[in-house]
Design a protein around this motif. Structure first.
Motif, PDB file in Angstrom:
ATOM      1  N   VAL A 112       0.838  -1.200   0.000  1.00  0.00           N
ATOM      2  CA  VAL A 112       0.000   0.000   0.000  1.00  0.00           C
ATOM      3  C   VAL A 112       0.875   1.254   0.000  1.00  0.00           C
ATOM      4  CG1 VAL A 112      -1.642   1.346   1.369  1.00  0.00           C
ATOM      5  CG2 VAL A 112      -2.016  -1.097   1.039  1.00  0.00           C
ATOM      6  N   TYR A 113       1.894   1.266   0.834  1.00  0.00           N
ATOM      7  CA  TYR A 113       2.796   2.421   0.899  1.00  0.00           C
ATOM      8  C   TYR A 113       3.465   2.664  -0.452  1.00  0.00           C
ATOM      9  CZ  TYR A 113       6.904   5.245   2.085  1.00  0.00           C
ATOM     10  OH  TYR A 113       7.873   6.223   2.113  1.00  0.00           O
ATOM     11  N   ALA A 114       4.038   1.617  -1.034  1.00  0.00           N
ATOM     12  CA  ALA A 114       4.744   1.760  -2.308  1.00  0.00           C
ATOM     13  C   ALA A 114       3.802   2.250  -3.399  1.00  0.00           C
ATOM     14  CB  ALA A 114       5.379   0.427  -2.703  1.00  0.00           C
ATOM     15  N   HIS A 115       2.603   1.689  -3.427  1.00  0.00           N
ATOM     16  CA  HIS A 115       1.644   2.049  -4.472  1.00  0.00           C
ATOM     17  C   HIS A 115       1.177   3.484  -4.305  1.00  0.00           C
ATOM     18  CE1 HIS A 115      -1.372   1.639  -7.538  1.00  0.00           C
ATOM     19  NE2 HIS A 115      -1.101   0.374  -7.701  1.00  0.00           N
ATOM     20  N   MET A 116       0.927   3.907  -3.070  1.00  0.00           N
ATOM     21  CA  MET A 116       0.483   5.291  -2.850  1.00  0.00           C
ATOM     22  C   MET A 116       1.609   6.282  -3.161  1.00  0.00           C
ATOM     23  SD  MET A 116      -2.319   5.328   0.240  1.00  0.00           S
ATOM     24  CE  MET A 116      -1.239   4.811   1.541  1.00  0.00           C
ATOM     25  N   ARG A 117       2.845   5.900  -2.880  1.00  0.00           N
ATOM     26  CA  ARG A 117       3.970   6.746  -3.279  1.00  0.00           C
ATOM     27  C   ARG A 117       4.019   6.864  -4.807  1.00  0.00           C
ATOM     28  NH1 ARG A 117       5.570  10.364   0.342  1.00  0.00           N
ATOM     29  NH2 ARG A 117       6.678   9.512   2.136  1.00  0.00           N
ATOM     30  N   GLN A 118       3.783   5.758  -5.486  1.00  0.00           N
ATOM     31  CA  GLN A 118       3.771   5.792  -6.946  1.00  0.00           C
ATOM     32  C   GLN A 118       2.628   6.670  -7.463  1.00  0.00           C
ATOM     33  OE1 GLN A 118       3.560   1.948  -8.849  1.00  0.00           O
ATOM     34  NE2 GLN A 118       3.228   2.842 -10.857  1.00  0.00           N
ATOM     35  N   ASP A 119       1.480   6.639  -6.776  1.00  0.00           N
ATOM     36  CA  ASP A 119       0.334   7.438  -7.209  1.00  0.00           C
ATOM     37  C   ASP A 119       0.590   8.940  -7.066  1.00  0.00           C
ATOM     38  OD1 ASP A 119      -1.049   5.176  -7.874  1.00  0.00           O
ATOM     39  OD2 ASP A 119      -2.270   5.136  -6.063  1.00  0.00           O
ATOM     40  N   GLU A 120       1.489   9.321  -6.151  1.00  0.00           N
ATOM     41  CA  GLU A 120       1.842  10.734  -6.013  1.00  0.00           C
ATOM     42  C   GLU A 120       2.485  11.273  -7.285  1.00  0.00           C
ATOM     43  OE1 GLU A 120       2.993  10.825  -1.248  1.00  0.00           O
ATOM     44  OE2 GLU A 120       4.568  10.710  -2.758  1.00  0.00           O
ATOM     45  N   ASP A 121       3.307  10.426  -7.912  1.00  0.00           N
ATOM     46  CA  ASP A 121       3.995  10.803  -9.147  1.00  0.00           C
ATOM     47  C   ASP A 121       4.224   9.528  -9.950  1.00  0.00           C
ATOM     48  OD1 ASP A 121       5.588  11.649 -11.201  1.00  0.00           O
ATOM     49  OD2 ASP A 121       7.116  12.616  -9.952  1.00  0.00           O
ATOM     50  N   THR A 122       3.292   9.246 -10.854  1.00  0.00           N
ATOM     51  CA  THR A 122       3.317   7.958 -11.572  1.00  0.00           C
ATOM     52  C   THR A 122       4.526   7.818 -12.482  1.00  0.00           C
ATOM     53  OG1 THR A 122       1.899   8.899 -13.303  1.00  0.00           O
ATOM     54  CG2 THR A 122       0.811   7.714 -11.498  1.00  0.00           C
ATOM     55  N   ALA A 123       5.231   8.921 -12.747  1.00  0.00           N
ATOM     56  CA  ALA A 123       6.412   8.852 -13.609  1.00  0.00           C
ATOM     57  C   ALA A 123       7.697   8.587 -12.830  1.00  0.00           C
ATOM     58  CB  ALA A 123       6.553  10.152 -14.402  1.00  0.00           C
ATOM     59  N   ALA A 124       7.616   8.556 -11.502  1.00  0.00           N
ATOM     60  CA  ALA A 124       8.816   8.382 -10.683  1.00  0.00           C
ATOM     61  C   ALA A 124       9.288   6.930 -10.720  1.00  0.00           C
ATOM     62  CB  ALA A 124       8.543   8.812  -9.248  1.00  0.00           C
ATOM     63  N   PRO A 125      10.445   6.634 -11.298  1.00  0.00           N
ATOM     64  CA  PRO A 125      10.896   5.243 -11.424  1.00  0.00           C
ATOM     65  C   PRO A 125      11.172   4.555 -10.100  1.00  0.00           C
ATOM     66  CG  PRO A 125      12.628   6.776 -12.112  1.00  0.00           C
ATOM     67  CD  PRO A 125      11.392   7.585 -11.895  1.00  0.00           C
ATOM     68  N   THR A 126      11.556   5.326  -9.077  1.00  0.00           N
ATOM     69  CA  THR A 126      11.873   4.731  -7.768  1.00  0.00           C
ATOM     70  C   THR A 126      10.685   3.976  -7.213  1.00  0.00           C
ATOM     71  OG1 THR A 126      13.433   6.513  -7.304  1.00  0.00           O
ATOM     72  CG2 THR A 126      12.640   5.236  -5.420  1.00  0.00           C
ATOM     73  N   TYR A 127       9.517   4.617  -7.254  1.00  0.00           N
ATOM     74  CA  TYR A 127       8.332   3.992  -6.649  1.00  0.00           C
ATOM     75  C   TYR A 127       7.638   3.009  -7.579  1.00  0.00           C
ATOM     76  CZ  TYR A 127       9.276   7.054  -2.793  1.00  0.00           C
ATOM     77  OH  TYR A 127       9.898   7.675  -1.732  1.00  0.00           O
ATOM     78  N   GLN A 128       7.879   3.133  -8.885  1.00  0.00           N
ATOM     79  CA  GLN A 128       7.443   2.076  -9.802  1.00  0.00           C
ATOM     80  C   GLN A 128       8.141   0.772  -9.430  1.00  0.00           C
ATOM     81  OE1 GLN A 128       8.160   3.290 -13.861  1.00  0.00           O
ATOM     82  NE2 GLN A 128       6.833   5.080 -13.715  1.00  0.00           N
TER      83      GLN A 128
END
Length: 637
Positions: free
Chosen positions: A115-131
């Motif tokens: 959940v944490y990783a996915h919500m971080r990715q949702d903040e900026d879907t282009a960010a490769p770190t959280y992808q």
């Protein structure tokens, strides 16, 4: 409950976004300069790093640092290795309890990590770190599911007498409901060899849905049509509803005909895929010894067949109300004949009143006052303590949802605009969030997650209470008509339309079970006749609508759509009771919010005063619909 059934917390994405306007007093409560600055910032989309802290959710409440995430990830990896020690040994209460405790600990860890990783990715879907982090968490979840995949089959292989001993054993008291559910499931589990064979054909069984998805999303192309300015524009799945909402009737008609003429050209192929899906369902229901596909589909949530049939029968009773609304819609549109392509046409001019986020919070809180001080204090806690990610930023996920992990507060993602639409979204998502908050705080992990059958009840109850507040406060007839129109269309689309879909599914499955055909002509005739029944004699049911069955993806997730209608009806019933009875109804409702998934959904609702096995909640919802129509009729005199 097995790991795979509970590992990732339900993501409650919002699809129904109400529109309308606010009362003038609240609208004018913010200083003009602040409002002007807010407008400028919306026009200049910020990068995620530029978003002020007060407008962001606090994901650090879940993980303070990447190092902490990595530490828990490693803990989960270590727990996965311990799972195999229980395989073949689940024949004593002590071993079973230890295995369940491992399952729970591992599920909570993987849930929180994902959940944490996915919500971080949702903040900026282009960010490769959280992808990358999301993919890492997803793989971990799959590994954990595989490691514990032996648990349910092994328990189900035990004799019924042994299961009864476990259910009665005080050592396993925390898992009584889980074991009771497993025992109920056992009646439809086959031998090991048969289950292995069914598992092997699992991918084949997905073929009808996959083929329809490829045809519908990739291969089907609609022609260009002329928009309101007379320019030729692309007609797509996404733009179709926008065209149907056009004030230009010719645009609506052309979009409608273009869509269904396109589907008609593929009717044989799509009929074959839908028929194959129905026959697949019949195969599984017979192999697993269910009386029918309908009962197989309801079995997972332990929903009595009567809930489904009562819905259809009660809506049939209420069809005169739908016909009355269609007559009113015809009058408001000022047309000689009401056609199918007029159903989404705007009845009044759109209100574009500005409602800032601060105003939306306050108005929503006012609207939810009937739920009492405790509810309002939790709502305020969510407002004040980083539950909500408020505004759009560059590459942020679109839409809105409520999500979270057990052990931390819920989170809400918004893309707030300064309008009523966004205010209703806030009320809806905070309904989900507070449902999770109350359930998580009242129950242990395994019992806290509510089912899909219950998922939209709390969010829609919030919307109903907010709508009642706005209607009572409104003094502008045009504003009031706008709100009433929105509310009436919610009943039409979420209750009547979804029930019509549910009846269509019931009919075609019964025909297949009786060995009858499902040709394109059969499907079209059934669907057309249902439209005539639901919309009434004053509606011109255009022949083109007979092909609508071909574009509904929900028909490949069989016997699911009825939950929209039952959820909306239950929420309307709750809101009506809360407004009429006050504290006794509020206490019952808070009990519902605290029940999570600790009992069968139908029992949880019944204890709170909404018995979905009877027609009464649907009749209560219909009484609200009738009141809405009456108010609209008064305003048109």
């Amino acid at each position: 409950m097995s790991f795979t059934a509970r590992s990732l917390r339900l993501l409650l994405a919002l699809s129904l976004l109400p529109v309308g306007s606010s009362n003038a007093a609240a609208q004018n409560s913010m200083p003009a300069t602040s409002h002007h600055l807010r407008r400028i910032s919306m026009e200049q989309l910020l990068k995620r790093s530029e978003v002020p802290a007060e407008n962001r959710w606090k994901l650090e409440d879940m993980f303070a640092s990447q190092e902490q995430w990595d530490k828990e990830y490693n803990e989960a990896k270590a727990l996965i290795k311990k799972a195999s020690a229980f395989q073949g040994k689940l024949d004593s209460a002590e071993e079973l309890k230890a295995c369940f405790e491992l399952d729970d600990e591992l599920s909570q860890l993987t849930e929180r990590l994902y959940v944490y990783a996915h919500m971080r990715q949702d903040e900026d879907t282009a960010a490769p770190t959280y992808q990358a982090l999301t993919q890492k968490a997803k793989k971990l979840s799959v590994e954990a599911g595989e490691a514990l995949s032996f648990v349910t089959p092994e328990i189900l292989s035990l004799p019924v007498e042994k299961l009864d001993q476990f259910i009665a054993d005080p050592t396993l008291s925390a898992y009584t409901f889980t074991l009771t559910e497993m025992k109920r499931e056992k009646a439809h589990v086959l031998s090991k060899a048969e289950e292995a064979l069914l598992a092997q054909v699992g991918n084949i069984s997905q073929a009808p849905q996959n083929i329809f998805g490829m045809l519908n999303n990739a291969d089907l192309k609609f022609p260009k049509i002329k928009n309101e300015e007379g320019k030729e524009v692309e007609l797509t799945h996404g733009s179709y509803i926008q065209f149907l909402e056009s004030p230009d009737r010719e645009v609506r008609k052309n979009a409608f005909k273009a869509v269904y003429e396109t589907y008609a050209k593929q009717k044989n192929t799509i009929a074959a895929t839908l028929s194959a899906n129905v026959n697949k369902n019949v195969f599984y229901s017979r192999v697993r010894k269910y009386p029918s596909v309908l009962e197989m589909s309801l079995y997972g949530d332990n929903i009595p067949k009567e809930v489904y049939t009562n819905l259809i029968d009660t809506i049939h009773e209420s069809l005169p109300l739908m016909h009355r609304y269609m007559k009113l819609r015809q009058k408001l549109l000022g047309v000689d004949e009401l056609h199918m392509y007029d159903l989404f046409a705007p009845l009044v001019d759109e209100y574009k009143l500005d409602i800032t986020f601060e105003e939306a919070k306050q108005i929503t809180k006012e609207g939810l006052k009937p739920l009492g001080d405790d509810y309002l204090s939790v709502l305020q806690e969510g407002y004040d303590n980083g539950w909500i990610d408020i505004y759009e930023n560059e590459n942020k996920r679109t839409g809105a949802y409520s999500w979270g992990a057990y052990g931390t507060h819920p989170y809400v993602l918004l893309n707030h605009n300064d309008n009523l639409n966004s205010m209703f979204t806030l009320a809806h998502e905070m309904g989900h969030a507070l449902h999770s908050y109350y359930s998580d705080n009242a129950l242990k992990y395994r019992d806290a997650q509510y089912t899909i059958f219950l998922a939209e009840v709390a969010s829609t109850t919030n919307e109903a209470l907010l709508m009642d507040y706005l209607l009572n406060k409104s003094t502008d007839p045009k504003e009031k008509m706008y709100l009433l129109t929105y509310y009436a269309d919610q009943f039409r689309t979420t209750v009547f339309r979804q029930t019509m879909f549910a009846e269509f599914e019931k009919i075609i499955h019964q025909r297949a079970e009786e060995g009858e055909s499902l040709t394109p002509q059969d499907l079209s005739a059934i669907y057309y006749d249902l439209n005539v029944k639901y919309y009434g004699a004053d509606m011109v049911v255009d022949k083109d609508i007979e092909m609508e069955w071909a574009r509904i993806p929900h028909f490949y997730n069989s016997f699911y759509v009825y939950k929209y209608a039952t959820g909306f009806s239950a929420a309307t019933s709750f809101s009506k009771q809360i407004l009429e009875e006050g504290k006794p109804a509020v206490d019952r409702y808070l009990g519902f919010l605290k029940s999570g998934g600790s009992d069968y959904s139908i029992n949880i609702l019944a204890k709170a005063g909404v018995d979905m096995s009877s027609p009464e909640p649907i009749r209560e919802a219909m009484s609200v619909f009738e009141s809405v129509i009456e108010q609209m009729e008064q305003l048109t005199k």
